[in-house]
Write a protein that holds these residues in place. Sequence first.
Motif, mmCIF file in Angstrom:
data_model
loop_
_atom_site.group_PDB
_atom_site.id
_atom_site.type_symbol
_atom_site.label_atom_id
_atom_site.label_comp_id
_atom_site.label_asym_id
_atom_site.label_seq_id
_atom_site.Cartn_x
_atom_site.Cartn_y
_atom_site.Cartn_z
ATOM 1 N N UNK A 134 0.303 -1.405 0.241
ATOM 2 C CA UNK A 134 -0.123 -0.256 0.083
ATOM 3 C C UNK A 134 1.184 0.881 -0.054
ATOM 4 N N UNK A 135 1.897 1.213 1.138
ATOM 5 C CA UNK A 135 2.970 2.367 1.173
ATOM 6 C C UNK A 135 3.575 2.004 -0.243
ATOM 7 N N UNK A 136 4.304 1.369 -1.220
ATOM 8 C CA UNK A 136 5.045 1.426 -2.096
ATOM 9 C C UNK A 136 4.436 2.134 -3.187
ATOM 10 N N UNK A 137 3.419 1.148 -3.379
ATOM 11 C CA UNK A 137 2.672 1.219 -4.630
ATOM 12 C C UNK A 137 2.175 2.793 -5.087
ATOM 13 N N UNK A 138 2.473 4.110 -3.879
ATOM 14 C CA UNK A 138 2.892 5.917 -4.606
ATOM 15 C C UNK A 138 4.320 6.299 -4.477
ATOM 16 N N UNK A 139 4.618 5.254 -4.990
ATOM 17 C CA UNK A 139 6.273 5.832 -4.985
ATOM 18 C C UNK A 139 7.160 5.746 -5.875
ATOM 19 N N UNK A 140 7.538 6.026 -6.602
ATOM 20 C CA UNK A 140 8.644 5.744 -8.156
ATOM 21 C C UNK A 140 9.775 4.225 -7.496
ATOM 22 N N UNK A 141 10.027 3.718 -8.860
ATOM 23 C CA UNK A 141 10.487 2.849 -8.292
ATOM 24 C C UNK A 141 11.985 3.705 -9.029
ATOM 25 N N UNK A 142 12.360 3.903 -8.212
ATOM 26 C CA UNK A 142 13.632 4.300 -8.177
ATOM 27 C C UNK A 142 14.912 4.349 -6.432
ATOM 28 N N UNK A 143 15.718 3.582 -6.562
ATOM 29 C CA UNK A 143 16.638 3.032 -5.300
ATOM 30 C C UNK A 143 18.352 2.727 -6.516
ATOM 31 N N UNK A 144 18.493 1.789 -5.226
ATOM 32 C CA UNK A 144 20.111 1.750 -5.470
ATOM 33 C C UNK A 144 20.054 0.360 -6.247
ATOM 34 N N UNK A 145 20.226 -0.327 -7.531
ATOM 35 C CA UNK A 145 20.196 -1.488 -8.136
ATOM 36 C C UNK A 145 21.263 -1.821 -8.629
ATOM 37 N N UNK A 146 20.973 -3.438 -9.376
ATOM 38 C CA UNK A 146 22.171 -3.849 -9.386
ATOM 39 C C UNK A 146 23.190 -2.471 -10.789
ATOM 40 N N UNK A 163 11.554 6.499 1.805
ATOM 41 C CA UNK A 163 12.819 6.515 1.581
ATOM 42 C C UNK A 163 13.190 4.656 1.133
ATOM 43 N N UNK A 164 13.947 4.675 0.585
ATOM 44 C CA UNK A 164 14.679 2.605 0.232
ATOM 45 C C UNK A 164 13.465 1.663 0.277
ATOM 46 N N UNK A 165 12.273 2.320 -0.438
ATOM 47 C CA UNK A 165 11.269 1.496 -0.417
ATOM 48 C C UNK A 165 11.808 0.143 -1.702
ATOM 49 N N UNK A 166 12.385 0.634 -2.879
ATOM 50 C CA UNK A 166 12.603 -0.107 -3.294
ATOM 51 C C UNK A 166 14.303 0.509 -3.688
ATOM 52 N N UNK A 167 14.689 -0.935 -3.908
ATOM 53 C CA UNK A 167 16.198 -1.350 -3.750
ATOM 54 C C UNK A 167 17.083 -1.728 -2.449
ATOM 55 N N UNK A 168 18.490 -1.590 -2.436
ATOM 56 C CA UNK A 168 19.440 -1.844 -1.498
ATOM 57 C C UNK A 168 19.420 -3.726 -0.528
ATOM 58 N N UNK A 169 17.973 -3.790 -0.423
ATOM 59 C CA UNK A 169 17.349 -4.509 0.457
ATOM 60 C C UNK A 169 15.784 -5.220 0.508
ATOM 61 N N UNK A 170 16.045 -6.243 0.309
ATOM 62 C CA UNK A 170 14.709 -6.849 0.111
ATOM 63 C C UNK A 170 14.212 -6.767 1.398
ATOM 64 N N UNK A 171 13.124 -5.845 1.290
ATOM 65 C CA UNK A 171 12.448 -6.300 2.914
ATOM 66 C C UNK A 171 11.588 -7.311 3.855
ATOM 67 N N UNK A 225 10.369 -5.203 -2.772
ATOM 68 C CA UNK A 225 10.643 -4.010 -3.163
ATOM 69 C C UNK A 225 12.376 -4.431 -3.248
ATOM 70 N N UNK A 226 13.465 -5.726 -3.369
ATOM 71 C CA UNK A 226 14.671 -5.066 -5.114
ATOM 72 C C UNK A 226 15.238 -5.307 -4.065
ATOM 73 N N UNK A 227 16.911 -5.391 -4.144
ATOM 74 C CA UNK A 227 18.229 -5.258 -3.176
ATOM 75 C C UNK A 227 19.059 -4.515 -4.325
#
Lengths: 430, 430, 430, 430
Positions: B323-335, B352-360, B395-397
């Motif tokens: 619900x939270x993440x669906x409102x944010x753009x997919x940007x972050x620290x990816x491969x 912050x950091x919903x996408x990338x860095x670590x799987x939550x 969220x991806x890593x």
Amino acid sequence: MSSEVRFSLANKQQLIAQFLKVRQHSEIYCQPLEIEDYGLQAIADTSPVKWHLAHTSWFFETFILKTTEINFIPFNKHYEYLFNSYYNGVGEQFLRAKRSLLSRPTVKEVYEYRANINTRIVKLIESFDQVPDEVASLLILGINHEQQHQELFFTDLLYNWYQNPLLPSYQAQTADKINQGRSPQIAPIKWIAYPEQMTTLGVNNTDKFFVFDNETPQHKVYLQAFEIADRLVTNADFLQFIEANGYVSSDYWLSDGWTTVKSNGWKCPLYWFKRDGDWYQYGLNGVQPLNLGAPVSHVSAYEADAFARWSNARLPTEAEWEHVASKFEIKGNFVESGRLQTEKNEQPLEVKQLYGDVWEWTSTAYGPHPGFNPAKGAVGEYNGKFMCNQQVLKGGSCVTSSEHIRSSYRNFFYPDARWQFSGIRLARDL
Amino acid sequence: MSSEVRFSLANKQQLIAQFLKVRQHSEIYCQPLEIEDYGLQAIADTSPVKWHLAHTSWFFETFILKTTEINFIPFNKHYEYLFNSYYNGVGEQFLRAKRSLLSRPTVKEVYEYRANINTRIVKLIESFDQVPDEVASLLILGINHEQQHQELFFTDLLYNWYQNPLLPSYQAQTADKINQGRSPQIAPIKWIAYPEQMTTLGVNNTDKFFVFDNETPQHKVYLQAFEIADRLVTNADFLQFIEANGYVSSDYWLSDGWTTVKSNGWKCPLYWFKRDGDWYQYGLNGVQPLNLGAPVSHVSAYEADAFARWSNARLPTEAEWEHVASKFEIKGNFVESGRLQTEKNEQPLEVKQLYGDVWEWTSTAYGPHPGFNPAKGAVGEYNGKFMCNQQVLKGGSCVTSSEHIRSSYRNFFYPDARWQFSGIRLARDL
Amino acid sequence: MSSEVRFSLANKQQLIAQFLKVRQHSEIYCQPLEIEDYGLQAIADTSPVKWHLAHTSWFFETFILKTTEINFIPFNKHYEYLFNSYYNGVGEQFLRAKRSLLSRPTVKEVYEYRANINTRIVKLIESFDQVPDEVASLLILGINHEQQHQELFFTDLLYNWYQNPLLPSYQAQTADKINQGRSPQIAPIKWIAYPEQMTTLGVNNTDKFFVFDNETPQHKVYLQAFEIADRLVTNADFLQFIEANGYVSSDYWLSDGWTTVKSNGWKCPLYWFKRDGDWYQYGLNGVQPLNLGAPVSHVSAYEADAFARWSNARLPTEAEWEHVASKFEIKGNFVESGRLQTEKNEQPLEVKQLYGDVWEWTSTAYGPHPGFNPAKGAVGEYNGKFMCNQQVLKGGSCVTSSEHIRSSYRNFFYPDARWQFSGIRLARDL
Amino acid sequence: MSSEVRFSLANKQQLIAQFLKVRQHSEIYCQPLEIEDYGLQAIADTSPVKWHLAHTSWFFETFILKTTEINFIPFNKHYEYLFNSYYNGVGEQFLRAKRSLLSRPTVKEVYEYRANINTRIVKLIESFDQVPDEVASLLILGINHEQQHQELFFTDLLYNWYQNPLLPSYQAQTADKINQGRSPQIAPIKWIAYPEQMTTLGVNNTDKFFVFDNETPQHKVYLQAFEIADRLVTNADFLQFIEANGYVSSDYWLSDGWTTVKSNGWKCPLYWFKRDGDWYQYGLNGVQPLNLGAPVSHVSAYEADAFARWSNARLPTEAEWEHVASKFEIKGNFVESGRLQTEKNEQPLEVKQLYGDVWEWTSTAYGPHPGFNPAKGAVGEYNGKFMCNQQVLKGGSCVTSSEHIRSSYRNFFYPDARWQFSGIRLARDL
């Protein structure tokens, strides 16, 4: 009483009576046993009868007497270690898998322990003008805890005896039971539909009724439309699954379930066996021909799920089950019937057998209700720390006390567990 | 493209380009490796690089070429058995835990296999006037499948190398990274509140976007009020937990978690170690001083849960997170950043950091969305049969492709898994 | 009698008397037990008391009554399966490790089984004018077999009780025993030399004396010159080894021994423990201060070998030991003394304690004597099939019957076994 | 040279030549391998090729260069830990079972390590006017050690490759080998009798010949009369055992052997398999039809013992074997023949095939010869600490160097080991 006691107002005598009644039942259930039977433990899960008798006493001693009794002296200083199940907050525990190695204290000594605790609890309660809420609350928790161990008494004993080729019987088989053993398959499942809707699940912990902390708090849930089977899956139904190679083909199985089936060599529910072409089932009434019309029991969540998939159905969610069951009276085949096995459906209800007979596997992983808070202190370890890797079962079984069950009640076991009276009700998306 | 391709209308050249791009990336990622590195497998979970390269090719060969190519001849008749991961519908599989024992085919032969499959897939796609929906759909599934294995390439390689006291490094450490390794702890968590409400989760499988079957269907869920942390838990945060005896006291742990901690002797996240009083972390950039401001990674769900409990918080549910993440753009620290490790938060976002860095890790057990139906045939084993005993991560890593992630994406691992880039975001009841 | 009976000439009444005496002793030894104690089995090796009582009866029933009794009917048709130890020639066996799960037959029923077998054996023997050689031979084998299980009764019970933190005591500690518990270390070892020579070992199976088949045949052996310790290694001696880091350094250990020490965490002999800086030993007389002057007991062959190496000595070979012991009278601390523990040396002999106190580990792997032939049929499985991976022990222990031992007697256990009363005598090359 | 070098007088150039020759052979044997093959390790016992190449170099570095070289600097400071096999006296070791996880150092780096050690050893030897006895002795030990690992190179590689369904072949099959694969059974066994007598076994460690410490000292033994088979047991012989239900009936088996057969599901020797009713054997020459006339290989001591019992015979003792073999010249099917598999008997000798083809299981447990003393220091761990639980094998195999064997040579393996070229010769009491 039990689940209906308003414990803050509890009449002392009522509390004492309920306490003594439940305590006595644990001992009554042991009457058919030989002393040798009290020590059996086939696997870590199935504790010895003697240990159950002592541990339930330890619970009252530790959580009530130790904190409340003036000049508390433990009955035996070793028991805190020996009979603590899993309360790290209380201290280290004797290794679960080795409980059968405790030939001492003897059965006689454990009964003396029980009598001592009974006397002291009664004396303590009587010493109050008004039983403090916390004491009353813990006492009722202890009573409910002992009822849970009474159920484990039956399921553990059955599993432990099953290891013995002599296949002991807990009680003599009556003609009635033997006839029932030949009951035919019953009418096909009817599907009862429920539209999509908001509903409320769980209960709040008020002073009116006892509930376990894991049933709280009451909360809103949105249900998709679904339909649910009007009866439990029977032995006859399950036999069809077996005969359709249900245990042979991986098609219907969860990956972990299939691994479990292969590594354990499962080919049928626990306690079933085939002799000279006919199926039999071992149970507390000994060996009987498979009772086709009775609900299938002693299946894992994996088998329940595979059966459901093979039936083009699925298991109900906890929310679906609880929503349905909350509208029905708590009636069914419980321990008080003395049958100690499942029986064919004879309830004149739209949805039958919701209570009693077998714990019904749901597809819901056991976790906290939204807003859940475990109790403070060691007693908070009762339910909360198990909220991982297990699956919710609902409705009670033929070895549950009818006083002990309600629609919000949450039982939980690992999905590979089969030694409980666990069975299957189907559901479907609409 | 990937998650945005409208595959029913797909331009053939677009499909081919995406296919070749992803296929090429698998090989680019291997460039720093020695041939000896391709065969490592420390545990059943962490497959050899060579196996990943072959299996992803097998996927295209089995699910597309075998059913669609005219006069199909397998590249090698043994590969169907050797490189099938877990598709019982396709046939028996070579034992997972023994994949490192396949010195043959050689690395060179596997690259030849890849080239052969690439050529034949391209030729097949080009042979269509209009790519049939089913072929396009399976091709895009295969592309996404290969992206998943690219992530496993990094996490498996890291785990396998970690067994070697020489601690090989995937890429040279830049000054930038070494400095970052000394970044201080960052600002405290801010809590972002969400009121109770109905929301919709999941997505429907339309022809507009690719999604995995386990993300479907879209469905309504009722959310209780909650608040969520505006950033991930950092290494500095987690260090406090360690120093507060988080791994020593059972108080904060799920029962299964505590058993796991004891039996594995866990005292910190995977890849952390202490030398001469200082903490270091091993990773794809080699050994570095612990980066205090960066998100903690390589923790199990048990550690995530214990940390949350110690913090008087809890893990978010999947529904809350989505619900939270669906409102944010997919940007972050990816491969694509090439960092291959977590980095300190510098996003100017409310959460912050919903996408990338670590799987939550979420608190949600991996199960079917209401109304879920797996695909027909063996490819239906892709996701559905794992819906038991695992937990959802979102969220991806830092080793996920940015093209591969979305808010509805459901990753899942057993709660004791630590070899993924898995971390922690906190939530609380309101 | 036992080892001195000339069974071909055996007087029937003598045979019956010996049979009944030994059978009665098994039951006398059980008198201090509670019913709960009869079912304990901590590991596969340490069978329940009840099982020993039943199995020894099964031995007479199977090998004598079944083949000789007219109109033989088994006491219980299930017992052949339940109480067969390892005789594949007789049939399948109930799984050894699960013997503790047989709560039924009850202790009472097993005593009835024993009484029934006793009556039938006596009736059978009395029915003969002249007891046939084969029957007499099997009867005497059965009597010796029961004596072996009497020894196991003590060693298994002790091990099983040891799992219980309450540490039950088989008999009350007398002042004498407690004082002995404080006996000081005794005089240093004297070395007794033997020149190189031919000698004969083993015995022939004549009709004069009972021997087990594994003691036969008599055969010539060439001995190198050696010297042997005049007494057993004491607890005080062994304590020096511990204090010299004997369990910490790998220097003295066989490779398999060192692996065993590490994986089991051994730091002292079985049943030793340290409390508040003092060493204690648990035994059939309960917990006592470590008796410095008494022979060390409950050590594995690995510990015996490491101790010997640390002492610049070695274990004797079976041939050396038997050559020495054959010259001495069979006197020592046996079960008849009622001590049930080792005691300090007070024999006025050149080589002391050869018999009784502890089984003495030799360096000889248990194998066939040259020319060995096992008995025909299932009874031939008694000894021969164990001639691999085990090590020979000689001389009997404080829980062996003095009637049961002789210099040619070959006991055998795996080198990691510690639950027997097993100890150490040193030897050296000359 | 090797076993004939008088090392105290050793000509430096002779020593260097032998060193370089053996070192070179290790690398020649690797020529058919792919880089991927160097890292395989299916079980702890079967080390990777790369590890063998490094460990044998480590042996020279640790036991010679480290103590003798002036200003010794290790080639790589990590190698002492990584490539130490089991010498506790040198220090801790990297876990044996995980050697396949060392992708680094690479194969190329290990060859550089080898070259470096070679250069330094040659330089060191050349630096002496007269090579000190201790250095010469250790050098020759290292050379023999490397020959042992050359044998393990073949047996480990074969076992590791066997896990791969592609069944790689070490060398192409010649027509000769394929024809031999169809050789018929050969003439029945003839029994050669030996009267009872004193004999001498073992050898003394003189400066004339290299021997391992476990072959010393020479000592007198008394032999009972016996007879020994004039040839090895063939595949045809062993097939008869299989067809007579040798693996189905427990009658012929040691108890530990039967347990091993059941738990491993053994039904034939390792590397045998049946396809379409015909028997095949996998080996270094790939898959071949079972060669009936060739000696059976890859059987455990349990299978050897069971076969012997079924044949109304037994395995020879080490003393019997050595007494017989010491009279014969060392000729046979060794690694130098390039066959790398057993071949049918064509020796014109009274007792054939004593050397080469297969290591012959004896009934003798591996223990010290009377008077045995291991070398001082860590190198003393070479043989002595394994003298428990293993069984002696004699005579060398088709992958042993002919320079490496002699009648006193003592090989030893656990009785369940099957991955060596181990076979059977029968003996009988007279």
